[in-house]
Design an enzyme around this catalytic site. Structure first.
Site, PDB file in Angstrom:
ATOM      1  N   HIS A  65       9.259   3.971  79.723  1.00 33.88           N
ATOM      2  CA  HIS A  65       7.943   3.613  79.186  1.00 33.88           C
ATOM      3  C   HIS A  65       7.292   2.665  80.184  1.00 33.88           C
ATOM      4  O   HIS A  65       7.637   1.488  80.250  1.00 33.88           O
ATOM      5  CB  HIS A  65       8.136   2.947  77.813  1.00 33.88           C
ATOM      6  CG  HIS A  65       6.882   2.462  77.177  1.00 33.88           C
ATOM      7  ND1 HIS A  65       6.889   1.618  76.087  1.00 33.88           N
ATOM      8  CD2 HIS A  65       5.571   2.706  77.456  1.00 33.88           C
ATOM      9  CE1 HIS A  65       5.635   1.356  75.732  1.00 33.88           C
ATOM     10  NE2 HIS A  65       4.823   1.997  76.549  1.00 33.88           N
ATOM     11  N   ASP A 176       6.774   3.131  68.715  1.00 29.65           N
ATOM     12  CA  ASP A 176       7.451   2.049  69.437  1.00 29.65           C
ATOM     13  C   ASP A 176       6.862   0.710  69.017  1.00 29.65           C
ATOM     14  O   ASP A 176       5.676   0.449  69.242  1.00 29.65           O
ATOM     15  CB  ASP A 176       7.240   2.308  70.937  1.00 29.65           C
ATOM     16  CG  ASP A 176       7.909   1.278  71.829  1.00 29.65           C
ATOM     17  OD1 ASP A 176       8.659   0.437  71.322  1.00 29.65           O
ATOM     18  OD2 ASP A 176       7.670   1.341  73.052  1.00 29.65           O
TER      19      ASP A 176
HETATM   20  C1  DX5 Z   1       7.060  -3.336  73.556  1.00 27.47           C
HETATM   21  C2  DX5 Z   1       8.022  -2.287  74.021  1.00 27.47           C
HETATM   22  C3  DX5 Z   1       9.021  -1.880  73.029  1.00 27.47           C
HETATM   23  C4  DX5 Z   1       9.961  -2.950  72.526  1.00 27.47           C
HETATM   24  C5  DX5 Z   1      10.181  -2.661  71.067  1.00 27.47           C
HETATM   25  O1  DX5 Z   1       6.007  -3.397  74.427  1.00 27.47           O
HETATM   26  O2  DX5 Z   1       7.323  -1.116  74.407  1.00 27.47           O
HETATM   27  O3  DX5 Z   1       9.776  -0.741  73.449  1.00 27.47           O
HETATM   28  O4  DX5 Z   1      11.205  -2.995  73.182  1.00 27.47           O
HETATM   29  O5  DX5 Z   1      10.870  -3.707  70.506  1.00 27.47           O
HETATM   30  P1  DX5 Z   1      11.039  -3.912  68.937  1.00 27.47           P
HETATM   31  O6  DX5 Z   1      11.757  -2.702  68.412  1.00 27.47           O
HETATM   32  O7  DX5 Z   1      11.805  -5.176  68.840  1.00 27.47           O
HETATM   33  O8  DX5 Z   1       9.647  -4.008  68.356  1.00 27.47           O
HETATM   34 ZN    ZN Z   2       8.533   0.726  74.814  1.00 28.22          ZN
END
Ligand code: DX5
Ligand code: ZN
Length: 217
Positions: A65, A176
């Protein structure tokens, strides 16, 4: 098919090998790798050396990502490091850059993902749906783990799912940010099928099991 993609942003970087082993044990099939440049998002995470290190210790699908400005500049590098899916942000470049990123990812033989932030309307991604494998609908503002799931992003998931069905496109929709055992149900009902879990995967007391997590969906 429902897919679990644990995000290593929330993992213990000192022990990345055993953290990846946890992902394998959970029954997840993707590893989500958040690359941040401190420009597109107000945070810097990690980049190519970490992708390469993860590649060396697993054959799971590496779901990269890219939260970086002008992602079209780095597609080849992501591919060389071992990314299997390269997802970039629609907001991170112009139309020419978007089309270039898509064609570069295809040239590398990788899967293409395009992502939109919470305030970007679903309609903005429609022109690209036929060209991609996955749309990532951010359910928090990108940049940090541990944030609260934004329920109002669900109408976008539903819109994108119904648009893809209307044009007969097989499309993965990834969510996400703030996904846990509760919010995963809401996202799945809206039409998502790839679920990124950071905090709720790595900071949970009980190890996450993909089958169990998906059983109620
Ligand atoms: C945030 C990232 C996510 C993050 C999600 O910008 O893209 O992938 O790791 O973390 P959680 O699941 O803790 O919200
Ligand atoms: Zn992410």
């Amino acid at each position: 098919m429902k897919i679990l993609s644990p995000s290593i942003l929330a993992s213990d970087m000192l022990n990345i090998g055993s953290e990846i082993a946890k992902i394998e044990k959970s029954g997840a099939t993707y590893v989500h790798i958040d690359v941040m440049d401190g420009v597109f998002v107000p945070n810097i995470s990690f980049g190519m050396p970490v992708i390469s290190a993860v590649r060396k210790c697993t054959s799971l699908t590496l779901d990269v990502h890219a939260m970086i400005t002008k992602p079209e500049r780095y597609i080849h590098d992501f591919a060389v490091c071992g990314a299997d899916i390269i997802t970039f942000h629609l907001e991170a470049t112009d139309k020419e850059g978007i089309l270039k990123a898509i064609s570069e990812i295809r040239k590398e033989g990788k899967e293409v993902g395009i992502s939109i932030k919470p305030n970007t309307p679903a309609e903005e991604v429609y022109p690209y749906i036929e060209l991609v494998d996955m749309v990532l609908v951010m359910t928090v503002e990108p940049g940090f783990g541990g944030q609260k799931f934004m329920h109002d992003t669900m109408s976008k998931v539903a819109k994108i799912r119904s648009y893809a069905e209307k044009i007969g496109k097989e499309l993965k929709i990834e969510v996400d940010g703030g996904i846990n055992a509760e919010t995963i149900k809401i996202a799945s009902e809206a039409g998502a099928d790839v679920f990124v879990l950071g905090t709720s995967f790595f900071k949970s007391e009980k190890p996450v099991d993909a089958k169990e997590l998906f059983s109620g969906l």
